[in-house]
Design a protein around this motif. Sequence first.
Motif, PDB file in Angstrom:
ATOM      1  N   MET A  67       1.319   0.720  -4.152  1.00  0.00           N
ATOM      2  CA  MET A  67       2.630   0.441  -4.619  1.00  0.00           C
ATOM      3  C   MET A  67       2.491   0.271  -6.204  1.00  0.00           C
ATOM      4  O   MET A  67       3.211   0.697  -6.936  1.00  0.00           O
ATOM      5  CB  MET A  67       3.152  -0.920  -4.027  1.00  0.00           C
ATOM      6  N   ILE A  70       1.893   3.711  -8.005  1.00  0.00           N
ATOM      7  CA  ILE A  70       3.198   4.319  -8.024  1.00  0.00           C
ATOM      8  C   ILE A  70       4.281   3.816  -9.021  1.00  0.00           C
ATOM      9  O   ILE A  70       5.072   4.455  -9.836  1.00  0.00           O
ATOM     10  CB  ILE A  70       4.127   4.607  -6.516  1.00  0.00           C
ATOM     11  N   ASP A  93       8.749   4.597  -3.353  1.00  0.00           N
ATOM     12  CA  ASP A  93       7.674   4.578  -2.101  1.00  0.00           C
ATOM     13  C   ASP A  93       7.951   4.643  -0.894  1.00  0.00           C
ATOM     14  O   ASP A  93       7.249   5.350  -0.220  1.00  0.00           O
ATOM     15  CB  ASP A  93       6.849   2.991  -2.088  1.00  0.00           C
ATOM     16  N   VAL A 148       2.638  -0.993   3.332  1.00  0.00           N
ATOM     17  CA  VAL A 148       2.700  -1.369   1.915  1.00  0.00           C
ATOM     18  C   VAL A 148       3.433  -2.550   1.597  1.00  0.00           C
ATOM     19  O   VAL A 148       3.168  -3.277   0.526  1.00  0.00           O
ATOM     20  CB  VAL A 148       3.366  -0.086   1.070  1.00  0.00           C
ATOM     21  N   SER A 152       1.679  -5.439  -0.198  1.00  0.00           N
ATOM     22  CA  SER A 152       2.136  -5.848  -1.617  1.00  0.00           C
ATOM     23  C   SER A 152       2.486  -7.258  -1.755  1.00  0.00           C
ATOM     24  O   SER A 152       2.347  -7.941  -2.591  1.00  0.00           O
ATOM     25  CB  SER A 152       3.534  -5.153  -1.768  1.00  0.00           C
TER      26      SER A 152
END
Length: 436
Positions: A67, A70, A93, A148, A152
């Motif tokens: 993440m 990106i 994402d 993700v 995160s």
Amino acid sequence: MTETAVTKTAVTKAAVPEAAVTGAAVPKAEVPKAAVPRTAVPGFLAPLLAGATYARLLHLLVGWIFMGVILLIYPGTYGLTLGRLVAEAAAVDSALLVLVALIPAARRAEGVQARLLLVPDREQDIAVDPSGGWADRWRTALWLIGRVVLGSAVGMATVLCINGGSGLLAGPQGLNCLLLLPVALLGYGWLVVGAGRLQLAMAVRLLGPSPAERLAEAELRAERLLERNRLARELHDSIGHALTVTVIQAGAAREVGDPAFVARALEVIEETGRQAMEDLERTLVLLREAPEGATTEHPGVDQLPALFETVRAAGSPVEARVDLPAGKLPGVLSRESYRIVQEGVTNALKYAPGEPVSVRIAVQDGQLELRCANALSVGGTTAARHPGAGARKGGKGLRGIRERATLLGGEATAGPAQDGSGEWVLAVRLPLRLGS
């Protein structure tokens, strides 16, 4: 004092070393190692010290790093509020992860990685096969997005803990805050443990075998079990028949003592043993799942005359009448019919040695009928009093015949004839399907 108390006291004294009874010190070497208690890790600390916890943390941080990369590419971090930053990063994402999930190999890559880092209890709970359909692709997409998001969250918590802890320690109250450091580390550790367990549960749910895959695996196990049962029946029928003929021939040769008869008996034993070895080799080829196993031939009804000759050589006359149509029987029906007749004549040799055996094989009303009968009279007694009669009623051989008949859609019965002829009759009816 009762006898029981005396015995207990004697055993107790015998179990105590003599040095302990006299008050002398027991040598250190005589103390069992198992008696020395080991320092155990408290239960609430054990997950924090497990290697699987840190492997799962690494798996979580990989999702956070994705993440972050990106996010640096688009939309960037300059001039955006936190809410807009999170919203745009989530949209970008999610779109990328859905596109990645459309690739069938992505599911395989995620499954391999999850097996290595999430350390499941059973590796079979996480599949490593490519996506087999759209359901697998959507489950992979949900897994990637969930991975993700959870990674995160753990990554941000890690950064906050590091920044917050270093800021507090550098402040004027740093010495006082140092006392809170163990509590903070313990809380962060359990956050990692909980997130890792949640990640593993998601992997099992989203990367695990689909219902269709589970059904296919169950069917495959059932087929393998049926194949093993079939092979077990093959071994029982062929090897059991060979041993029965061998024992009868050897016993008769010993009793008769005629050189010509002995020579003939040894010839029959040799031929029967060779046939049993061939049957055993065919079964072992199938068990090894060798490529040539598919082309291995099994005896069929065309080899029944050789079987009857073996029974006649063992001392039991055989009257056989085989009336089959001109068309060739299907392979499976021919093989199973041979095994059924083989078990029938083997039972006759075993439980009524020397008695005539009558075999009838014919087609009536679209069904293949097999009938094997032998006299109940055994040495002046009846088979009902013979030790083997009870075994024939519920033995493995007859149970195997019934299983063969049931799998082919037919039926099998065995027992004394109802017409009062004094015969033991094995009757099997199988649906006839002509073909190659």
